[in-house]
Design an enzyme around this catalytic site. Structure first.
Site, short mmCIF file in Angstrom:
data_model
loop_
_atom_site.label_atom_id
_atom_site.label_comp_id
_atom_site.label_asym_id
_atom_site.label_seq_id
_atom_site.Cartn_x
_atom_site.Cartn_y
_atom_site.Cartn_z
CB SER A 15 -33.59 10.58 -52.28
OG SER A 15 -33.47 9.19 -52.47
CG ASP A 31 -38.57 9.35 -58.48
OD1 ASP A 31 -38.11 8.18 -58.55
OD2 ASP A 31 -38.39 10.08 -57.49
CG HIS A 82 -34.74 9.15 -57.23
ND1 HIS A 82 -35.79 9.54 -56.42
CD2 HIS A 82 -33.67 9.05 -56.40
CE1 HIS A 82 -35.37 9.65 -55.17
NE2 HIS A 82 -34.10 9.36 -55.14
#
Lengths: 384, 384
Positions: free
Chosen positions: B160, B325, B358
């Site tokens: 991320s 994701d 995610h």
């Protein structure tokens, strides 16, 4: 003025539930009355009353589906591209009805309405309004149908929450529906959508101006409602359409401003959408209508089996989804289609290729018109 | 206690920028100093200082990547499954470093830090803290690297926002990186993500307790921060994983409660996540770090051409994405891979099939371990 010829006609509000027996029994067990229904009509009802179509609106919609009211050019109907002479819902052929849902804030009974049982000085429901469901909205619409002297709709059509109502009609009143057009919708709200609704409601209810729902109209929880609306807007657009519409472009600035004001175009857009919404929508209505969506689960009373839920419906369906709709995905529409096929119900399914996400049901009017025109024509030829 | 053998070691905070010349020049043009960097280390630095790996944390992470601090079993490191003896980042072989980003609230200089230039009584930055960028975070980490006497990282890895920092390292300090492992990330924040961040920040900044950022620690804007966090959480999960984890199940109730309290399991989950987060994270930090992400655009200074941006990097890449994701999609990772291929840079790309969205970068440790172990082994054999 063109609109005069086909509508909108705004009849006097339909009111029922003035006596205890006539009140609307709700899913929560409470009774609602009096109930006021604001509605508009377009076109003419034929002699056999066989050309009536009920259009059902989404979360933030209202009865004003097309044209302008009293020549007021500031507020065009929310589905004007679809309803009118020669349009998808052709007002030269069909009698179109659209009513504001109960729980709403655009004329029909909702949290801002007079509460006959109120203990409060304000005499307004606010949070004493009962939690309603999609089925409750449809029950009120059924009363409106009877009031209009119509025994069967040629079609019921709507996008998003409008599609949920169309589906609920099919299950609750199968004899009253000649055909169903659920668009960009689902047969049950997913946990992801419930989650988005939850966050939006928290934004409203945590706004101190919300005041447990007892706000004055000159001091509404605007920041909370704007946040809920902005969040909603993100879910109505697709990643791709946002990319195309905004990209990473900046607004009123050549470079990063290194602050927390709206710097990106997409931020300005959301801010504007939030501000506009607050002017026209009631925060408590937002709570009630989003909750009604949460509770929507067509197969809930049927052991989770959608095919059983739909087994009493014999009307043909036209199910429409949009490829980039990630709020109510094509997969959700396919579940409806599959359940109908199990029942050997006549169903046409179109997944329209579009980059506009959930909002496509408001934007892709050309392709919608082509599909819907033919479908309605066939239905009308069967009855007229 | 196992953790004693490999870490975490918590050295004294690294502080720099005590003199005007030594301050950190930021992208916004302002200078930051003094700058405090909280960091932890795991394993041992080899004699050639060639086995050092920098792990970079995401929005809400901190320096505490693995194990327990001082035997406190209440707070396990955020990537404990990946960092430790025999794990993906094997502390028996490698020297692992993880530092809290500037702008953060877990030991490094951020909005809650002492402001030497403050005109206010509180002497705390709050919103006088400069708006920082991902490149600024990396600049501070570069100082830490020098402080540790390391001239090149064997690898930089993060998921991320951690992946954004890894990418920024490659572009800003190509000579200092031996390999890069960006996971579940993007080379530029999309308008959709900017939009989610915007809404989250509005929730914080519209909370009256936020008080223009000047809140006391016993009266923080908890409802605004909780809303931002809950919203974030929805984007970290996939539709499918929410379906599997919560479905439409109810919590502490057999049927609909017909009110606005948490009724669905997913609502209880979000509520809990929001409440937990408020206890450990600073609202102003949330504003600054999310803004840094908004401003992240690796190709921004290179005319939007990612291949040009990455043209000076010759270190091999291991790019990893997760199929479900939807925050930082596989397509975003593929853009990085394609840019590297244009430069004939050595790149391995894995799109891991996962339903976890995610969050998969925190959860899919088995498969991550297998991929990363081999990649690191090859890199280490080249230098040791």
């Amino acid at each position: 003025m063109e609109e005069k010829s086909y509508g909108p006609v705004v009849p006097e509000d339909f009111t029922f539930g003035l006596t205890e027996e006539d009140k609307l029994l709700l899913d929560c067990g409470r009774k609602l009355g009096p109930v006021n229904i604001r509605f508009e009509t377009y076109g003419k009802l034929d002699e056999k009353k066989s050309n009536a179509i009920l259009i059902l609106h989404a979360l933030s919609g209202d009865a004003h589906v097309a044209g302008y009211l009293d020549g007021d050019r500031s507020k065009i109907g929310w589905w004007d591209g679809m309803v009118g002479p020669g349009k998808g819902f052709d007002t030269d052929k069909y009698f179109i009805v659209c009513s504001n849902v109960i729980g709403g804030c655009s004329g029909s009974t909702g949290p801002r309405s007079f509460n006959p049982d109120s203990q409060n000085f304000s005499k307004i429901y606010n949070m004493d309004f009962p939690v309603i469901t999609i089925a409750d909205m449809v029950r009120a619409q059924y009363r409106l149908m009877k009031h209009l002297g119509i025994s069967q709709w040629l079609a019921l059509a709507g996008g998003s929450m409008g599609g949920m109502q169309a589906l609920e009609w099919a299950v609750s009143y199968p004899e009253a529906v000649r055909s169903i057009i659920p668009i960009a919708t689902t047969s049950r709200l997913s946990p992801q959508s419930i989650a988005f609704n939850w966050v939006g409601r928290q934004a409203i209810m945590n706004d101190p101006k919300w005041n447990s729902g007892n706000y004055d109209l000159d001091k509404v929880p605007e920041s909370g409602l704007a946040i809920a609306r902005m969040l909603g807007h993100i879910t109505y657009l697709s990643d791709k359409s946002m990319d195309r519409k905004f990209g990473r472009e900046l607004q009123e600035s050549e470079s990063y401003t290194f602050d927390f004001k709206h710097n990106f175009k997409v931020e300005s857009y959301l801010k504007h959408q939030g501000e506009k919404f607050v002017e026209r929508f009631d925060a408590n209505s937002y709570l009630y209508i989003s909750r009604a969506m949460d509770y929507f689960d067509l197969s809930g009373k049927f052991g989770g089996d959608l095919a059983i839920a739909l087994s009493q419906v014999h009307a043909p369906f036209l199910v429409i989804s949009f490829s980039s709709d990630w709020l109510f995905t094509p997969e959700e529409s396919l579940k409806i289609v599959e359940a109908l096929r199990i029942n050997s119900t006549d169903v046409t399914y179109c997944d329209i290729k579009s980059i506009y996400g959930h909002d496509a049901f408001l934007l892709e009017v050309d392709i919608l018109k082509r599909i819907i025109t033919d479908f309605l024509k066939c239905r009308y030829e069967e009855v007229k």
